[in-house]
Design a protein around this motif. Structure first.
Motif, PDB file in Angstrom:
ATOM      1  N   GLU A   1      25.811  65.816  -8.156  1.00  0.00           N
ATOM      2  CA  GLU A   1      27.216  64.388  -8.036  1.00  0.00           C
ATOM      3  C   GLU A   1      27.802  64.828  -6.676  1.00  0.00           C
ATOM      4  N   ALA A   2      27.584  66.230  -6.004  1.00  0.00           N
ATOM      5  CA  ALA A   2      27.796  66.124  -4.401  1.00  0.00           C
ATOM      6  C   ALA A   2      27.096  66.054  -3.902  1.00  0.00           C
ATOM      7  N   LEU A   3      26.281  65.252  -3.775  1.00  0.00           N
ATOM      8  CA  LEU A   3      24.537  64.673  -3.074  1.00  0.00           C
ATOM      9  C   LEU A   3      24.671  63.105  -3.311  1.00  0.00           C
ATOM     10  N   GLU A   4      25.615  62.566  -4.219  1.00  0.00           N
ATOM     11  CA  GLU A   4      25.489  61.463  -4.520  1.00  0.00           C
ATOM     12  C   GLU A   4      25.645  60.495  -3.828  1.00  0.00           C
ATOM     13  N   ARG A   5      26.790  60.336  -3.218  1.00  0.00           N
ATOM     14  CA  ARG A   5      26.874  59.236  -1.862  1.00  0.00           C
ATOM     15  C   ARG A   5      25.784  59.745  -0.855  1.00  0.00           C
ATOM     16  N   ASP A   6      25.839  60.448  -0.240  1.00  0.00           N
ATOM     17  CA  ASP A   6      24.672  60.641   0.495  1.00  0.00           C
ATOM     18  C   ASP A   6      23.249  60.488   0.805  1.00  0.00           C
ATOM     19  N   PHE A   7      22.832  60.299  -0.915  1.00  0.00           N
ATOM     20  CA  PHE A   7      21.457  60.427  -1.063  1.00  0.00           C
ATOM     21  C   PHE A   7      21.370  58.539  -1.699  1.00  0.00           C
TER      22      PHE A   7
ATOM     23  N   VAL B   1       9.128  58.080  -3.404  1.00  0.00           N
ATOM     24  CA  VAL B   1       9.888  58.581  -3.961  1.00  0.00           C
ATOM     25  C   VAL B   1      10.133  58.797  -5.282  1.00  0.00           C
ATOM     26  N   GLY B   2       9.366  57.721  -5.776  1.00  0.00           N
ATOM     27  CA  GLY B   2       8.529  57.673  -7.376  1.00  0.00           C
ATOM     28  C   GLY B   2       8.614  59.605  -8.318  1.00  0.00           C
ATOM     29  N   HIS B   3       8.719  60.668  -7.313  1.00  0.00           N
ATOM     30  CA  HIS B   3       8.576  61.745  -7.686  1.00  0.00           C
ATOM     31  C   HIS B   3       9.256  63.032  -6.910  1.00  0.00           C
ATOM     32  N   ASP B   4       9.005  62.884  -5.657  1.00  0.00           N
ATOM     33  CA  ASP B   4       9.038  63.686  -4.650  1.00  0.00           C
ATOM     34  C   ASP B   4      10.700  63.561  -4.785  1.00  0.00           C
ATOM     35  N   LEU B   5      11.686  61.945  -4.598  1.00  0.00           N
ATOM     36  CA  LEU B   5      12.837  62.666  -4.244  1.00  0.00           C
ATOM     37  C   LEU B   5      13.908  63.158  -5.181  1.00  0.00           C
ATOM     38  N   ALA B   6      12.626  63.128  -6.928  1.00  0.00           N
ATOM     39  CA  ALA B   6      13.600  63.984  -7.216  1.00  0.00           C
ATOM     40  C   ALA B   6      13.714  65.130  -7.427  1.00  0.00           C
ATOM     41  N   LEU B   7      12.732  65.440  -7.353  1.00  0.00           N
ATOM     42  CA  LEU B   7      12.892  67.193  -6.874  1.00  0.00           C
ATOM     43  C   LEU B   7      12.984  67.507  -5.414  1.00  0.00           C
ATOM     44  N   ALA B   8      13.214  67.436  -4.435  1.00  0.00           N
ATOM     45  CA  ALA B   8      13.592  66.787  -3.178  1.00  0.00           C
ATOM     46  C   ALA B   8      15.480  68.079  -3.149  1.00  0.00           C
TER      47      ALA B   8
ATOM     48  N   THR C   1      17.118  70.968  -2.882  1.00  0.00           N
ATOM     49  CA  THR C   1      18.630  71.017  -2.292  1.00  0.00           C
ATOM     50  C   THR C   1      19.813  71.355  -2.792  1.00  0.00           C
ATOM     51  N   CYS C   2      19.697  70.949  -4.255  1.00  0.00           N
ATOM     52  CA  CYS C   2      21.362  71.122  -5.665  1.00  0.00           C
ATOM     53  C   CYS C   2      20.549  72.533  -5.328  1.00  0.00           C
ATOM     54  N   THR C   3      19.409  72.697  -5.470  1.00  0.00           N
ATOM     55  CA  THR C   3      19.467  74.730  -5.290  1.00  0.00           C
ATOM     56  C   THR C   3      19.908  75.872  -4.810  1.00  0.00           C
ATOM     57  N   GLY C   4      19.418  74.554  -3.290  1.00  0.00           N
ATOM     58  CA  GLY C   4      19.218  75.435  -1.908  1.00  0.00           C
ATOM     59  C   GLY C   4      21.147  76.007  -1.220  1.00  0.00           C
ATOM     60  N   LEU C   5      21.550  75.370  -2.006  1.00  0.00           N
ATOM     61  CA  LEU C   5      23.150  74.895  -1.739  1.00  0.00           C
ATOM     62  C   LEU C   5      23.768  75.165  -2.724  1.00  0.00           C
ATOM     63  N   GLY C   6      23.778  75.721  -4.406  1.00  0.00           N
ATOM     64  CA  GLY C   6      24.303  75.902  -4.802  1.00  0.00           C
ATOM     65  C   GLY C   6      24.967  74.587  -5.518  1.00  0.00           C
ATOM     66  N   ARG C   7      24.934  73.834  -5.211  1.00  0.00           N
ATOM     67  CA  ARG C   7      25.260  72.880  -6.407  1.00  0.00           C
ATOM     68  C   ARG C   7      24.869  71.587  -6.630  1.00  0.00           C
TER      69      ARG C   7
ATOM     70  N   SER D   1      20.754  66.538   5.994  1.00  0.00           N
ATOM     71  CA  SER D   1      19.613  66.996   6.635  1.00  0.00           C
ATOM     72  C   SER D   1      18.773  67.619   5.966  1.00  0.00           C
ATOM     73  N   GLU D   2      19.094  68.252   5.118  1.00  0.00           N
ATOM     74  CA  GLU D   2      18.712  69.411   4.530  1.00  0.00           C
ATOM     75  C   GLU D   2      17.790  68.089   3.298  1.00  0.00           C
ATOM     76  N   LEU D   3      18.523  67.673   2.500  1.00  0.00           N
ATOM     77  CA  LEU D   3      17.925  67.353   1.728  1.00  0.00           C
ATOM     78  C   LEU D   3      16.531  66.017   2.224  1.00  0.00           C
ATOM     79  N   GLY D   4      16.934  65.350   3.568  1.00  0.00           N
ATOM     80  CA  GLY D   4      15.512  64.737   3.995  1.00  0.00           C
ATOM     81  C   GLY D   4      14.489  65.984   4.729  1.00  0.00           C
ATOM     82  N   ALA D   5      14.921  66.721   4.607  1.00  0.00           N
ATOM     83  CA  ALA D   5      13.694  67.770   5.227  1.00  0.00           C
ATOM     84  C   ALA D   5      13.347  68.637   3.570  1.00  0.00           C
TER      85      ALA D   5
END
Length: 228
Positions: free
Chosen positions: A135-141, A115-122, A126-132, A62-66
Motif C-alpha cells: 500500500e505504501a507503493l501504490e501511488r508510485d506503482f 509485467v505479467g511475472h516480474d513486476l509483482a515480484l519486484a 522492494t517492500c521487503t527491502g524497505l520494510g513497508r 527508483s528502488e522498484l524500477g531497479a
C-alpha cells in the motif's frame, strides 16, 4: 521467499547502462533487442521523472524500477550462460530470431513477461527491502504504470502496419488486440498483494509465483505465434 537484491536505489542508472550495452551488442532485429530498446526507454523515463521529483517517494520508485529491471537482466544473463530463464521469458529467447515473428510481437511478448511475472515480484522485493507493505507503493506503482502505458501506445503506433484499410485483415492487428497492458498491470498489482500476504509461507509463496511465471509464459507463446 527469494528477492532480487540491489545495493541502492541508484542502481536504476546501472540497470539503464546494462540495457544500453545490450542495445549496442545485439543485432537490430533480434527479438530481445526489440524489447530491450522499449524497456530502455521506460527505464530512462522513470529515472528522469524520479530526478524531477514526480514520484511520491522518488527513492522507493527508483528502488522498484531497479529491482524490476534487474529481473529482466537476470533472465538475459541466464540465457547467455546457457541456463533456463524463467518460463515467462523462454518464448522470447526461443523465438528471438524467427523470421515469421514481427517486431511488435517481440515487444509485446517482452512486456507481457516483465509485467505479467516480474513486476509483482519486484514489488514484493522492494517492500521487503524497505520494510513497508504494498500500500505504501501504490501511488508510485500507478505512476510507473503510466510510463509503461504511454510507451506501449507509442510502440503500437510505431510497429503496427498502416494506416491502411487492408490492415484489418492483417493477423497482427488481431493478435495485438488480444493483449492489454492495463489488465496486465491490474493483475500484477493484485498478484503482488497476494504474494506479500504469502511471504511467510514459503511453499504457498513459491507455488503461486511459479503459476504466475507459467501463465505469463503461456501468453507469451501465443503472442509470438509466427505470422509469416
Amino acid at each position: 521467499m527469494t528477492t532480487t537484491r540491489t545495493p541502492a536505489a541508484a542502481d536504476l542508472h546501472h540497470v539503464a547502462e546494462r540495457m544500453r550495452a545490450l542495445d549496442a551488442a545485439l543485432p537490430e532485429r533480434d527479438g530481445v533487442a526489440v524489447f530491450n530498446r522499449v524497456y530502455l526507454a521506460v527505464t530512462e523515463e522513470i529515472a528522469r521523472r524520479g530526478s524531477l521529483g514526480l514520484f511520491q517517494d522518488p527513492s522507493a520508485a527508483s528502488e522498484l524500477g531497479a529491482r524490476f529491471g534487474l529481473r529482466y537482466l537476470t533472465a538475459v544473463d541466464a540465457a547467455a550462460a546457457g541456463r533456463r530463464p524463467p518460463a515467462c521469458w523462454r518464448p522470447l529467447f526461443q523465438q528471438r530470431r524467427h523470421p515469421g515473428v514481427r517486431p511488435l510481437q517481440f515487444a509485446l511478448a517482452g512486456i507481457n513477461a516483465h509485467v505479467g511475472h516480474d513486476l509483482a515480484l519486484a514489488v514484493v522485493d522492494t517492500c521487503t527491502g524497505l520494510g513497508r507493505g504494498p500500500e505504501a507503493l501504490e501511488r508510485d506503482f500507478e505512476r510507473v504504470g503510466d510510463v509503461l502505458g504511454a510507451l506501449e501506445e507509442r510502440i503500437r503506433e510505431d510497429l503496427m502496419p498502416g494506416p491502411d484499410l487492408l490492415d484489418v485483415a492483417d493477423p497482427l492487428t488481431h493478435l495485438a488486440g488480444t493483449w492489454s497492458l492495463e489488465r496486465a498491470r491490474d493483475a500484477a498489482w493484485a498478484a503482488s498483494r497476494v504474494l506479500w500476504g504469502l511471504r511467510h509461507t514459503e511453499e504457498l509463496y513459491g507455488e503461486f509465483a511459479e503459476r504466475l511465471d507459467e501463465g505469463a509464459g503461456l501468453v507469451g507463446r501465443f503472442l509470438l505465434t509466427p505470422l509469416g
